[in-house]
Design an enzyme around this catalytic site. Structure first.
Site, short mmCIF file in Angstrom:
data_model
loop_
_atom_site.label_atom_id
_atom_site.label_comp_id
_atom_site.label_asym_id
_atom_site.label_seq_id
_atom_site.Cartn_x
_atom_site.Cartn_y
_atom_site.Cartn_z
N HIS A 11 -40.30 71.83 -3.80
CA HIS A 11 -39.63 73.28 -4.43
C HIS A 11 -39.33 73.05 -6.19
O HIS A 11 -39.23 71.70 -6.31
CB HIS A 11 -38.30 73.59 -3.79
N GLU A 84 -34.15 70.84 4.12
CA GLU A 84 -33.66 69.23 3.52
C GLU A 84 -32.34 68.73 4.70
O GLU A 84 -31.87 69.69 5.58
CB GLU A 84 -32.91 69.69 2.28
#
Length: 204
Positions: A11, A84
């Site tokens: 990202h 994550e």
């Protein structure tokens, strides 16, 4: 079917990246720079020609993946297994604050993928849940798949796919915001993948 190529795209920059704070499962937003990074690299990632795109459901990844969808018109599926690492009690803290509260623990976490922060998960566990996604794609996709995810997950999954022993996982450096790793199917070796690009397309 057999997946032939896997593109792992990180990202863009977030407000937590900018502030130097640990995100983990916290749902942070992209900064203006992060949005620009996503828009700038989306056409490059689209150039790999992925047949399918899957993103972490956290906003920083799904917003980045939306830039790919805008360029290609392809649907992006969300999957929470691409989140994550859950960093437990460390989430929201700076590295200095973690060091103050848990002296030496951050260094241990960085070098030992089997170590988990308090109330968090190990990087081995992160790699395994992401590996499940890859195995499912392996049954459904014959060409290229794109995963839009997070730096820690990308590093752990890359090492897992390459079949590396955990003691050398830390030799892989990080992936910059909107950088990517590319793994291609290999006929060599028992694990079946080779790393062709790592931290490609890094955008300052």
């Amino acid at each position: 079917m057999t997946l032939q190529r896997l593109v792992l795209w990180r990202h863009g920059e977030t407000d937590y990246n900018l502030a130097g704070r640990i995100q983990g499962h916290l749902d942070s937003e992209l900064t203006e720079l992060g949005l620009e990074q996503a828009k700038r690299t989306a056409p490059l990632v689209a150039g790999f020609g992925p047949e399918v795109a899957v993103s972490s459901d956290l906003r920083r990844a799904s917003t980045t993946a939306a830039a790919f969808a805008e360029v290609t018109g392809q649907e992006v599926r969300l999957d929470k297994r691409l989140r994550e690492t859950n960093l437990g009690q460390w989430q929201g803290l700076s590295g200095a604050e973690v060091e103050q509260g848990w002296p030496g623990a951050m260094g241990t976490w960085r070098t030992q993928p089997t170590f988990a922060p308090p109330d968090g998960e190990t990087r081995v566990a992160v790699a395994e849940r992401a590996y499940e996604v890859v195995c499912e794609l392996d049954e459904a996709v014959e060409g290229t798949a794109l995963l839009c995810a997070h730096g820690g997950l990308i590093t752990a999954l890359t090492a897992r796919l390459l079949g590396w022993p955990t003691e050398i996982w830390s030799s892989l450096g990080g992936v910059g915001n909107c950088g990517w790793a590319v793994l291609s199917r290999s006929t060599l070796g028992k694990h079946g993948w080779r790393l062709t690009t790592y931290n490609g397309g890094f955008v300052e």
